[in-house]
Each structure stands twice: as structure tokens, then as C-alpha cells.
Design an enzyme around this catalytic site. Structure first.
Site, PDB file in Angstrom:
ATOM      1  N   THR A 190     -20.957  34.151  14.045  1.00 41.09           N
ATOM      2  CA  THR A 190     -20.278  35.364  13.575  1.00 41.09           C
ATOM      3  C   THR A 190     -21.064  35.974  12.412  1.00 41.09           C
ATOM      4  O   THR A 190     -21.317  37.185  12.380  1.00 41.09           O
ATOM      5  CB  THR A 190     -18.828  35.040  13.150  1.00 41.09           C
TER       6      THR A 190
ATOM      7  N   ASN B 178     -18.436  34.321  27.292  1.00 36.78           N
ATOM      8  CA  ASN B 178     -17.622  33.174  26.896  1.00 36.78           C
ATOM      9  C   ASN B 178     -16.410  32.968  27.794  1.00 36.78           C
ATOM     10  O   ASN B 178     -15.899  31.874  27.909  1.00 36.78           O
ATOM     11  CB  ASN B 178     -17.166  33.312  25.434  1.00 36.78           C
TER      12      ASN B 178
ATOM     13  N   GLN C 279     -23.418  31.426  24.091  1.00 45.10           N
ATOM     14  CA  GLN C 279     -22.878  30.624  25.195  1.00 45.10           C
ATOM     15  C   GLN C 279     -23.945  30.165  26.189  1.00 45.10           C
ATOM     16  O   GLN C 279     -23.625  29.486  27.158  1.00 45.10           O
ATOM     17  CB  GLN C 279     -21.767  31.394  25.927  1.00 45.10           C
TER      18      GLN C 279
ATOM     19  N   SER D 288     -25.156  29.640  17.837  1.00 44.78           N
ATOM     20  CA  SER D 288     -24.161  28.874  17.088  1.00 44.78           C
ATOM     21  C   SER D 288     -24.377  27.380  17.316  1.00 44.78           C
ATOM     22  O   SER D 288     -24.627  26.953  18.443  1.00 44.78           O
ATOM     23  CB  SER D 288     -22.771  29.281  17.588  1.00 44.78           C
TER      24      SER D 288
ATOM     25  N   HIS E 155     -22.046  24.851  16.864  1.00 43.65           N
ATOM     26  CA  HIS E 155     -20.946  24.043  17.420  1.00 43.65           C
ATOM     27  C   HIS E 155     -20.718  24.262  18.902  1.00 43.65           C
ATOM     28  O   HIS E 155     -19.995  23.495  19.534  1.00 43.65           O
ATOM     29  CB  HIS E 155     -19.655  24.246  16.622  1.00 43.65           C
TER      30      HIS E 155
ATOM     31  N   THR F 242     -27.026  28.362  -1.451  1.00 43.72           N
ATOM     32  CA  THR F 242     -27.550  27.004  -1.230  1.00 43.72           C
ATOM     33  C   THR F 242     -27.251  26.577   0.205  1.00 43.72           C
ATOM     34  O   THR F 242     -26.125  26.729   0.682  1.00 43.72           O
ATOM     35  CB  THR F 242     -26.898  26.025  -2.241  1.00 43.72           C
TER      36      THR F 242
ATOM     37  N   CYS G 277      -9.296  33.433  25.197  1.00 43.68           N
ATOM     38  CA  CYS G 277     -10.638  32.857  25.153  1.00 43.68           C
ATOM     39  C   CYS G 277     -11.474  33.325  23.986  1.00 43.68           C
ATOM     40  O   CYS G 277     -12.273  32.586  23.452  1.00 43.68           O
ATOM     41  CB  CYS G 277     -11.379  33.166  26.444  1.00 43.68           C
TER      42      CYS G 277
HETATM   43  N1  PLP Z   1     -20.337  34.960  20.402  1.00 43.51           N
HETATM   44  C1  PLP Z   1     -19.773  34.319  21.435  1.00 43.51           C
HETATM   45  C2  PLP Z   1     -20.117  34.728  22.823  1.00 43.51           C
HETATM   46  C3  PLP Z   1     -18.861  33.290  21.204  1.00 43.51           C
HETATM   47  O1  PLP Z   1     -18.283  32.667  22.233  1.00 43.51           O
HETATM   48  C4  PLP Z   1     -18.551  32.941  19.862  1.00 43.51           C
HETATM   49  C5  PLP Z   1     -17.543  31.904  19.569  1.00 43.51           C
HETATM   50  O2  PLP Z   1     -16.549  31.763  20.280  1.00 43.51           O
HETATM   51  C6  PLP Z   1     -19.190  33.623  18.819  1.00 43.51           C
HETATM   52  C7  PLP Z   1     -20.076  34.621  19.127  1.00 43.51           C
HETATM   53  C8  PLP Z   1     -18.934  33.261  17.371  1.00 43.51           C
HETATM   54  O3  PLP Z   1     -19.540  32.029  17.066  1.00 43.51           O
HETATM   55  P1  PLP Z   1     -19.163  31.180  15.758  1.00 43.51           P
HETATM   56  O4  PLP Z   1     -17.944  30.398  16.109  1.00 43.51           O
HETATM   57  O5  PLP Z   1     -20.352  30.300  15.508  1.00 43.51           O
HETATM   58  O6  PLP Z   1     -18.951  32.138  14.640  1.00 43.51           O
END
Ligand code: PLP
Length: 390
Positions: free
Chosen positions: A71, A154, A182, A202, A204, A241, A329
Site C-alpha cells: 500500500t 486478487n 499477487q 508485498s 506477506h 529507520t 476480498c
Molecule cells: N495490491 C493488491 C493486488 C493486493 O492484493 C494487496 C493486498 O491485499 C495490496 C495491493 C496491498 O498490499 P499490502 O497489504 O502489502 O499493503
């Protein structure tokens, strides 16, 4: 009870390799900006993670800007001002596809009246002729555009024709940002062949820790003005940091994902195909959205007419299965999904859309358990529906 976690598109469990790497860092002290040994050690760990993340997507390590997640990477990258080889370029407009994640739909640093939506077809694939017409109109009017399209969706898993989109954007002198959240670590993705100028990823979603991500530029000649100013970390693009443990975990997860990518694509496609075949045999009237389009091998968005997705998701959870509803979702909130609305999916199907998303920890046991529970829930909800109708 065996819990089957089928929600990797929301977040993936931490890979053991990432956990081990992070534990090592958490026991150490060191600010990567300090010149003493502890500081230099933290800096070396971040730089190693930078190499690992860059390698996963075929980028230059020096072009990786670590952030707190995708994000933030997206908000940083969607900037009306971008420096190219020392020359400042002002983007008048941001064009985004109709199926983008809310992080992109929010438009980064573009005001709402400078954002335009590129239509998609019924499968959620960008309408290339519509994009071409939009680009031509703006280019003829002398407007500079930044275009943002996701690599894989996603909700449905649909993969966009990035190279074709990039060719059109560049033909009209635009810049191209790709939300690659994704796709990375789940399907082959290469920065150069994607044609992107900037990508956001991302940690995670690929089995690294939450709270880390990256904006990556095509090369170090592309510079993005920071919105977090201060200590000048991350090539001056993102002050603050560094979160060394999260970055190290991100690097280790990227490395592990890259190592196993080829076998994982086949393994996940096989599990996904078994899952979808099972859904169709239990509910012959089920629809798998975008099933004819190219999709990442882990995502299935399906709907059974008459079954409310929110009710089903709760019923699945009570039986030990974690899945999401299509409407939730992208936001975790209940409502209509803007993605499915952009695809012109009928409201009856949209309300019934359930997403399963597999990942590195998914096994055939998870799929079998999901199908057992789906058969029970289907029987129960459909018979309730029949009783109500009688
Ligand atoms: N873009 C897509 C396609 C996502 O699925 C997500 C998270 O669901 C994000 C951006 C945002 O990622 P983050 O959770 O690392 O901020």
C-alpha cells in the site's frame, strides 16, 4: 480440528526460512545508518535482502525501495512528479484499470479528478482498444499519463497482458506502474519482460512477514520524490529507520519462493484443478469466474447461485476452513465488489462469490477437507433455500 487455510491472497503464513532469518536478526542490535560494527551488520543484512527481492523479479538491487508494504509502495509510486535521468516529468493524469486493488484506486498522490478508469472485459482483462483510444486522446492533447495496472487480480487471479499494455503506454510516451503483489512468488514474473517502469510488491503475500514491501524502479535513473522525508534512507525515497527484521524476512521469503517457483506453479495448478473439479461435481450450477482467462494457479473465485457468500464464509470458518467472500476480498468489508462490478458480473453471482487462494503451505489434505465441508454447506444452504421457496 484440521484447519485448512485457503486465504493466501489475504496473507500467506510465514515461511520457515523467513522466520529463521528474522529470529536471527531480532536478537541483534543495529541501526543500518550507524557507522559502527552493529550498524554495518544491519546495513549488510538489508543489502542482502535487497539482492534477494530484486532477484525474484529480475530487477537491479539498487532500484529496490523498501517500504512498510505494498500500500505504501503504491502510494509512493503513483506520483504526479517522477524524475527520469535527472529530468522532472509531470504526469497530468493517472489511468487505472477497473479491477485494481483499493490501494491503487485511491490514486496515490493524484487528486480524484485526475484519475480515469480503463474498462475491462467480462473476465476482468483490460480492454486494449479502449486503453489505446484513451492514450491517443490524452497524447494528442499533450497530456502526460501514468498508467497503473495489476499483474494478477486478487479476487479472480486473472493475469493482465502487461507487455501489450506497456507497448501501448510507451508508444504514447506514458509511464507504467504495475501492482505485482499477487503474482510475485506465485507465477513467473520478470520486470524487463513486463515492460513496467515501476512495480509494487508485498512481503506477506509471498510468505514473508507483514509490514514490509517494496517499490522497484526499472533502473536507478528513475527517481520518485519521497513523501516521508527525514534521514534520507532508501536512496532518499523513503526516510525512516529500516525495519531490519521484516526486510530480512521479506528477503528470505523471496529467496525461498524463487527457488521453488517452477515446481510450485505446477503443484498449485494441480491442487486448484482438483478443487475446481470438486466444486463442479458438488454444485453443477457453480460458476468459476474468469475460468477461460489466464489466471495465477492459486486463485479460484466461484459462485453458486442462491448461496450467500457471507453466510457460506462463516459456515466454512466454523468447520475449520478459512476462505473469503468475493465482496470482502479487497477490503475485508461486506458490500459489492468494485472488481466484479467492473467485470459486469450479475449481482446474484457477485453476492455469491467465494474466493479460495492456495499457497506454499497448501496441501491436498486442505483441498479434500474444503470439498467435504463445501458438500455439507451446499446441501444445507440449498435445502434451506428450497424450504424458504416452498
Ligand atoms: N495490491 C493488491 C493486488 C493486493 O492484493 C494487496 C493486498 O491485499 C495490496 C495491493 C496491498 O498490499 P499490502 O497489504 O502489502 O499493503
Amino acid at each position: 480440528m484440521h484447519r485448512a487455510y485457503l486465504d493466501h491472497n489475504a496473507t500467506s503464513p510465514l515461511r520457515p526460512a523467513a522466520r529463521e532469518a528474522m529470529i536471527g536478526v531480532l536478537t541483534e542490535t543495529g541501526n543500518a545508518s550507524s557507522v559502527h560494527r552493529e550498524g554495518r551488520s544491519a546495513r549488510a543484512k538489508i543489502d542482502h535482502a535487497r539482492e534477494q527481492v530484486a532477484k525474484l523479479v529480475g530487477a537491479e538491487a539498487a532500484a529496490v525501495i523498501f517500504t512498510s508494504g505494498a500500500t505504501e509502495a503504491i502510494a509512493l509510486g503513483l506520483s504526479p512528479e517522477i524524475e527520469l535521468s535527472g529530468r522532472s516529468l509531470c504526469c497530468d493524469l493517472l489511468l487505472i484499470s477497473g479491477v485494481e486493488h483499493p490501494a491503487v484506486r485511491a490514486g496515490g498522490r493524484f487528486p480524484a479528478d485526475k484519475i480515469e478508469i480503463i474498462p475491462v472485459d467480462h473476465a476482468g482483462v483490460v480492454d486494449l482498444s479502449a486503453l489505446e483510444a484513451m492514450l491517443a486522446r490524452h497524447c494528442n492533447a499533450g497530456r502526460q499519463v501514468l498508467v497503473s495496472v495489476m499483474a494478477a487480480n486478487n479476487e479472480t487471479g486473472v493475469i493482465q497482458p502487461l507487455d501489450k499494455i506497456a507497448a501501448k503506454v510507451h508508444a504514447d510516451k506514458g509511464l507504467f506502474h504495475v501492482d505485482a503483489v499477487q503474482i510475485t512468488g506465485r507465477y513467473p514474473f520478470n520486470f524487463a519482460t513486463s515492460g513496467a517502469d515501476l512495480i509494487s510488491i508485498s512481503s506477506h503475500k509471498l510468505g514473508g512477514p507483514q509490514g514490509a514491501g517494496a517499490l522497484i524502479t526499472r533502473n536507478t535513473k528513475i527517481r520518485i520524490p519521497p513523501f516521508l522525508r527525514g534521514g534520507g534512507q532508501e536512496r532518499g525515497a523513503r526516510a525512516g529507520t529500516e525495519n531490519v527484521a521484516a526486510i530480512v524476512g521479506f528477503g528470505a521469503a523471496a529467496d525461498d519462493a524463487a527457488l521453488k517457483l517452477c515446481e510450485e506453479v505446477d503443484r498449485l495448478a494441480d491442487l486448484r484443478d482438483k478443487l475446481e473439479a470438486g466444486i463442479h461435481s458438488i454444485a453443477p450450477d457453480a460458476t468459476v469466474l474468469s475460468s477461460a482467462a489466464l489466471r495465477v494457479p492459486n486463485t479460484t473465485c466461484f459462485a453458486v447461485p442462491g448461496i450467500n457468500a457471507e453466510t457460506a464464509v462463516i459456515a466454512f470458518d466454523l468447520e475449520g476452513i478459512a476462505v473469503s467472500s468475493g465482496a470482502a476480498c479487497s477490503s475485508g468489508k461486506v458490500g459489492t465488489s468494485p472488481t466484479l462490478a467492473a467485470m459486469r458480473i450479475e449481482p446474484e453471482i457477485s453476492r455469491a462469490a467465494i474466493r479460495t487462494s492456495l499457497g506454499w503451505s497448501s496441501t491436498i489434505t486442505d483441498v479434500v477437507r474444503f470439498l467435504e465441508v463445501f458438500a455439507q454447506i451446499h446441501e444445507r444452504l440449498i435445502s434451506n433455500q428450497r424450504t424458504r421457496a416452498a
